[in-house]
Scaffold this active site. Structure first.
Site, PDB file in Angstrom:
ATOM      1  N   SER A 167       0.858  -1.190   0.000  1.00 52.91           N
ATOM      2  CA  SER A 167       0.000   0.000   0.000  1.00 52.91           C
ATOM      3  C   SER A 167       0.887   1.231   0.000  1.00 52.91           C
ATOM      4  CB  SER A 167      -0.889   0.012   1.246  1.00 52.91           C
ATOM      5  OG  SER A 167      -1.548   1.250   1.393  1.00 52.91           O
ATOM      6  N   TYR A 180      -2.571  -0.470  10.373  1.00 56.29           N
ATOM      7  CA  TYR A 180      -2.548  -0.841   8.957  1.00 56.29           C
ATOM      8  C   TYR A 180      -1.214  -0.463   8.312  1.00 56.29           C
ATOM      9  CZ  TYR A 180      -4.072  -1.171   4.084  1.00 56.29           C
ATOM     10  OH  TYR A 180      -4.194  -1.499   2.749  1.00 56.29           O
TER      11      TYR A 180
END
Length: 335
Positions: A167, A180
């Site tokens: 990501s 995250y």
């Protein structure tokens, strides 16, 4: 003289760029090639499984629930798709999936493993529960490591590739995304190290680093419920220090951020497809080039204090934690 040199330099750059573009466009034959994709119940994994099956790849579509709706639809979509039960947090299921795939391949190797399975937890660190940290890390990072280690021998056989979905939050740490971001930084570090280890075997290791897209990970209702549960379970001290007003403002800010999630999911699937099918894939993909990769690369190279200022402004919660309110500070001074 200067103009001639400058013109020659431009020609060289143009030739290199054009040559690189043409090289990247070369694709391999799908004949006899098999791909394992995790997290195929929905989203990127589901779409990639369908896409690769249309291109003639044999796809082992690993699903968290092999009896669920997504798995059922995949079975009906193409005879090239074989659904596999796989919870990436389970050593037992990973080993069983490995034995099944190996038997189905009958001595052949895997062309690619796509570690797509992932979950999200977007909450500030002090009320994000330890169990949430552990769960997200176990799926996003340990799941990637667990599957890669198990299936890597089959990929080495074909001199194929490992493709890990990371990501942009794994390159640029975002406030409110602590759990995250941590897992995605770990995925990037694992992938970069593994790529350098696998060079001697001719195995490519690739990361796909999307921004926020409208998938299950960015589902506003689910994340609101998750935050409410963690907030209710956190200590009285933390809730007192932040205050319910701040918490509600955080949820509103998170909802605003999530509404900017891109609906162009095909951008990620197209990059994943290129990573699987290109004879010379990139080592890193950020969908999309002009709106995400170039701006984010420049931003990541900027000084930390500049990043802190920009991200602090964008992600600023429009309320002050209770412990920083004027009334509370006055009380503390009085004590």
């Amino acid at each position: 003289m200067f103009m001639c040199t400058f013109g020659a330099a431009l020609i060289v750059v143009a030739v290199v760029v054009a040559g690189n573009f043409l090289l990247r466009r070369r694709i391999v034959s799908s004949d006899g090639k098999a791909v394992l994709i995790t997290g195929c119940d929905r989203g990127f994994g589901y779409m990639l499984a369908v896409q690769l099956s249309k291109l003639g790849y044999r796809v082992f579509a690993a699903c968290y629930d092999a009896t669920g709706e997504g798995a059922t639809k995949l079975r009906e979509t193409s005879s090239f798709i074989v659904v596999v039960q796989l919870d990436v947090t389970s050593d037992k299921q990973v080993e069983e999936a490995r034995r099944f795939v190996e038997s189905e391949l009958d001595g052949d190797g895997l062309w690619a493993v796509v570690n797509n399975a992932g979950i999200g937890a977007f909450a500030e660190a002090e009320w994000c529960s330890l169990s949430a940290y552990q769960t997200v890390m176990n799926v996003n990072w340990m799941g990637t490591v667990r599957v890669t280690k198990s299936f890597l021998p089959l990929v080495r056989t074909t001199r194929g590739r490992i493709i890990n979905i990371a990501s942009l939050a794994g390159r640029i740490a975002l406030p409110g995304f602590t759990a995250y971001s941590s897992t995605k930084f770990a995925v990037v570090g694992f992938s970069d190290s593994l790529r350098r280890e696998m060079f001697k075997f001719g195995v490519k290791v690739i990361t796909i680093e999307p921004s926020l897209y409208k998938t299950a990970i960015s589902n506003e209702e689910a994340l609101t419920r998750q935050n409410a549960k963690m907030w209710g379970e956190t200590s009285q001290e933390v809730r007192h220090e932040y205050g319910d007003t701040y918490f509600r403002a955080y949820l509103a800010k998170l909802a605003t951020i999530l509404r900017y999630s891109s609906e162009k999911i095909h951008e990620v699937v197209d990059d994943l497809t290129h990573a699987v099918t290109s004879s010379h894939p990139y080592t890193r993909y950020v969908p999309a080039l002009f709106t995400n990769q170039l701006p984010s690369d420049g931003f990541a190279a900027s000084p930390n204090h500049f990043q802190d200022f920009v991200l602090g402004t964008i992600f600023k919660v429009p309320e002050t934690p209770a412990c920083l309110s004027a009334e509370r500070l006055d009380e503390q001074k009085a004590l």
